[in-house]
Design a protein around this motif. Structure first.
Motif, PDB file in Angstrom:
ATOM      1  N   GLU A 154      27.781 -42.062  32.975  1.00 16.27           N
ATOM      2  CA  GLU A 154      28.083 -40.627  32.919  1.00 16.27           C
ATOM      3  C   GLU A 154      27.791 -39.916  34.241  1.00 16.27           C
ATOM      4  O   GLU A 154      28.062 -38.735  34.370  1.00 16.27           O
ATOM      5  N   TRP A 192      28.988 -39.130  37.378  1.00 12.65           N
ATOM      6  CA  TRP A 192      30.204 -39.146  38.197  1.00 12.65           C
ATOM      7  C   TRP A 192      29.908 -38.859  39.662  1.00 12.65           C
ATOM      8  O   TRP A 192      30.674 -39.235  40.545  1.00 12.65           O
ATOM      9  N   ARG A 193      28.775 -38.227  39.952  1.00 14.94           N
ATOM     10  CA  ARG A 193      28.454 -37.877  41.340  1.00 14.94           C
ATOM     11  C   ARG A 193      27.916 -39.060  42.139  1.00 14.94           C
ATOM     12  O   ARG A 193      28.079 -39.110  43.349  1.00 14.94           O
ATOM     13  N   THR A 217      26.635 -48.901  41.491  1.00 10.74           N
ATOM     14  CA  THR A 217      27.820 -48.106  41.181  1.00 10.74           C
ATOM     15  C   THR A 217      29.049 -48.957  40.912  1.00 10.74           C
ATOM     16  O   THR A 217      30.059 -48.429  40.452  1.00 10.74           O
ATOM     17  N   GLU A 273      35.266 -45.155  37.445  1.00  8.98           N
ATOM     18  CA  GLU A 273      35.593 -43.760  37.757  1.00  8.98           C
ATOM     19  C   GLU A 273      36.631 -43.189  36.793  1.00  8.98           C
ATOM     20  O   GLU A 273      36.670 -42.000  36.556  1.00  8.98           O
ATOM     21  N   PHE A 276      35.478 -41.127  33.616  1.00 14.28           N
ATOM     22  CA  PHE A 276      35.072 -39.734  33.666  1.00 14.28           C
ATOM     23  C   PHE A 276      36.205 -38.817  33.231  1.00 14.28           C
ATOM     24  O   PHE A 276      35.978 -37.716  32.805  1.00 14.28           O
TER      25      PHE A 276
END
Length: 144
Positions: free
Chosen positions: A42, A44-45, A88, A93, A96
Motif C-alpha cells: 500500500e 505507493w510513495r 520495492t 505499481e 495502486f
C-alpha cells in the motif's frame, strides 16, 4: 593537545554537498517508511522515493571533485539503495490503481520474498534488520 587534535579533525572533515545531504535524508526516510508500514503493497510513495534517491546517487560528484563523497560513503549509499530496491521489487505499481476488491477478483497472488540485508553497511543497521523481520512475518502470515 586533545582539543587541538579535535579541532583538526573538524577542519579536515569534508563538507557534504546539498545533493548528498538530500540523498541521505531521503534514504533515511525510505527506511523509516518501510519499517513503519504495516503493508508495503500500500506504500505507493516508496518506489517513487527510491527512484529519486537513485537519481540523486548518480548525480553525486566524482572523486577528483573535493566535494565528492569517499568511496566508503558511496558504498554505503549503494548498499542502502540496493536493499530498498529489493524491497520495492515486490510492490506492484499497478495495484495502486485498482481498488482492494478488484485486486481480490483478479486472483493475482503476489508474494514478496523474504529479504536479507547484505553488505557490511546494512548488517550493522538495526532498521534494515527490523524491515527484514517484518517482511518475514508478513510472508508467514500470508501463507496461513
Amino acid at each position: 593537545l586533545d582539543s587541538l587534535h579535535l579541532e583538526l579533525q573538524i577542519i579536515m572533515q569534508r563538507r557534504k554537498t546539498r545533493n548528498e545531504i538530500n540523498l541521505s535524508r531521503l534514504l533515511k526516510r525510505c527506511v523509516e517508511m518501510a519499517n513503519q508500514s504495516s503493508n508495503l503493497d500500500e506504500e505507493w510513495r516508496l518506489p517513487k522515493f527510491v527512484e529519486a534517491a537513485e537519481e540523486m546517487f548518480l548525480n553525486l560528484p566524482n572523486p577528483p571533485d573535493p566535494a565528492a563523497p569517499s568511496s566508503d560513503e558511496k558504498i554505503e549509499y549503494s548498499n542502502q539503495l540496493q536493499f530498498l530496491k529489493s524491497i520495492t521489487k515486490g510492490i506492484d505499481e499497478e495495484s495502486f490503481v485498482l481498488p482492494q476488491e478488484e485486486r481480490a477478483n483478479n486472483h493475482q497472488d503476489v508474494r514478496t520474498p523474504v529479504l536479507l540485508p547484505q553488505g557490511p553497511a546494512l548488517t550493522k543497521d538495526t532498521l534494515s534488520k527490523q524491515i527484514v523481520q517484518k517482511a518475514a512475518e508478513r510472508a508467514n502470515q500470508s501463507k496461513r
